[in-house]
Design a protein around this motif. Structure first.
Motif, mmCIF file in Angstrom:
data_model
loop_
_atom_site.group_PDB
_atom_site.id
_atom_site.type_symbol
_atom_site.label_atom_id
_atom_site.label_comp_id
_atom_site.label_asym_id
_atom_site.label_seq_id
_atom_site.Cartn_x
_atom_site.Cartn_y
_atom_site.Cartn_z
ATOM 1 N N GLN A 58 16.818 6.380 21.323
ATOM 2 C CA GLN A 58 16.252 5.883 20.080
ATOM 3 C C GLN A 58 16.387 4.365 20.012
ATOM 4 O O GLN A 58 17.383 3.809 20.465
ATOM 5 C CB GLN A 58 16.957 6.522 18.864
ATOM 6 N N LEU A 59 15.387 3.702 19.422
ATOM 7 C CA LEU A 59 15.470 2.272 19.187
ATOM 8 C C LEU A 59 16.519 1.964 18.124
ATOM 9 O O LEU A 59 16.614 2.661 17.112
ATOM 10 C CB LEU A 59 14.123 1.747 18.704
ATOM 11 N N THR A 60 17.283 0.916 18.366
ATOM 12 C CA THR A 60 18.166 0.420 17.320
ATOM 13 C C THR A 60 17.339 -0.470 16.382
ATOM 14 O O THR A 60 16.213 -0.858 16.716
ATOM 15 C CB THR A 60 19.313 -0.410 17.924
ATOM 16 N N PRO A 61 17.864 -0.800 15.212
ATOM 17 C CA PRO A 61 17.130 -1.728 14.332
ATOM 18 C C PRO A 61 16.793 -3.043 15.022
ATOM 19 O O PRO A 61 15.706 -3.591 14.836
ATOM 20 C CB PRO A 61 18.101 -1.921 13.169
ATOM 21 N N ILE A 62 17.729 -3.555 15.839
ATOM 22 C CA ILE A 62 17.443 -4.799 16.567
ATOM 23 C C ILE A 62 16.353 -4.559 17.600
ATOM 24 O O ILE A 62 15.471 -5.394 17.807
ATOM 25 C CB ILE A 62 18.732 -5.336 17.232
ATOM 26 N N GLY A 63 16.391 -3.403 18.260
ATOM 27 C CA GLY A 63 15.335 -3.057 19.212
ATOM 28 C C GLY A 63 13.976 -2.978 18.547
ATOM 29 O O GLY A 63 12.961 -3.413 19.112
ATOM 30 N N ALA A 64 13.934 -2.433 17.314
ATOM 31 C CA ALA A 64 12.669 -2.332 16.600
ATOM 32 C C ALA A 64 12.120 -3.718 16.251
ATOM 33 O O ALA A 64 10.914 -3.961 16.337
ATOM 34 C CB ALA A 64 12.856 -1.499 15.330
ATOM 35 N N VAL A 65 13.020 -4.632 15.873
ATOM 36 C CA VAL A 65 12.587 -6.005 15.577
ATOM 37 C C VAL A 65 12.004 -6.648 16.827
ATOM 38 O O VAL A 65 10.950 -7.307 16.786
ATOM 39 C CB VAL A 65 13.776 -6.834 15.046
#
Length: 303
Positions: A58-65
């Motif tokens: 799963q993407l982390t919030p930082i990964g999503a940014v």
């Protein structure tokens, strides 16, 4: 920090697939290469981009940014590189693309959109190919490339890649006994007149409109025509039955005919054709766009 374009691509594909193995397969690299690229980016950024467990990625919030920030720029870079390569290969001018059936047309239109984005100096015109003598426009230069049912085996026509294959169905009158069945067999063709088309190569007609069943039973002949809507009208009027692609039921539904799937017929292959004298960089570039769009559509969506 320094990040290579390939590493950005790996990150974006993993962000879409959320699976290291599928990402590696799609990019034709090893899963270890994917893992190394992601770890390198995480070290450079100083934070996790993906949460990995034995069961999910799963993407982390930082990964999503990061994904949201990179996606648009990466697409612009790809388009700029493609446009430059196209100019170097001479992918300019006009391209006339033909298709034989509605479901082919949707694929061609989508591929044309992607092609235009990559090659803005090339104009694409899209046409429906005629049922009567469909190879004539390729031979006289009216059409540059065509997506059509196979087989086609002509010395002056190049067979490009097969883009997809579809199951067959038999279109029958709504009141026909076959209309009450879940499926039909190739042997059932001996039971009703077969409505056929004209203007195609003889081997093509024998492939799609056989004269005998697999067990050798003769298949009676009904009327013949040069237009698909006329085929449907003749079937609806009870003049016979006609084989087609099962997907025709989605595009040519009408209350007086029924599409019954075959359970033992080979698939219908749809492939690309162009004239041997017209094997240009533009034709090959559009073929690449069609292949990419066909592959995208054949990949199951993952939620």
């Amino acid at each position: 920090m320094t990040v290579e374009l390939r590493e950005i691509e790996i990150f974006l594909v993993l962000a879409e697939e959320l699976h290291f193995g599928r990402t590696a397969e799609r990019l034709r690299v090893t899963p270890a290469r994917v893992s190394q690229a992601i770890k390198k980016q995480e070290r450079a950024i100083g934070a996790e981009l993906f949460k990995r467990t034995s069961r999910s990625v799963q993407l982390t919030p930082i990964g999503a940014v990061l994904r949201d920030g990179l996606a648009a720029g990466y697409q612009q870079i790809k388009e700029a590189l493609s446009a430059a390569a196209a100019a170097g290969r001479g992918v300019t001018g006009e391209l006339d693309v033909a298709y034989s059936a509605a479901w082919c047309g949707t694929l061609v239109v989508a591929a044309a959109d992607a092609f235009r984005a990559r090659h803005p100096n090339c104009r694409v015109r899209i046409h429906e190919s005629p049922l009567l003598d469909p190879l004539v426009p390729l031979r006289n230069g009216t059409h540059d490339i065509q997506l059509i049912e196979l087989p086609i085996d002509e010395p002056d026509i190049v067979n490009g890649p097969v883009l997809f294959s579809e199951p067959r169905a038999l279109v029958v009158p709504a009141g026909h006994p076959f209309a009450q069945q879940d499926t039909v067999s190739l042997e059932d063709l001996a039971e009703s007149p077969l409505i056929t088309v004209t203007g195609q190569p003889q081997y093509f007609l024998e492939h799609h409109y056989p004269r005998r069943t697999p067990k050798g039973r003769p298949i009676p002949r009904g009327p013949s025509t040069t237009a698909w809507q006329e085929v449907l009208a003749l079937v609806a009027a009870g003049k016979g039955v006609s084989p087609t692609c099962a997907r025709a039921a989605q595009y040519y539904s009408r209350p007086d005919v029924v599409y019954v799937p075959f359970h033992d017929a080979p698939l219908v292959d749809y492939g690309l054709l162009w004239a041997a004298t017209n094997s240009t960089p533009t034709v090959h570039a559009f073929t690449e766009s069609l292949l990419e769009e066909a592959a995208r559509r054949s990949t199951p969506s993952r939620q």
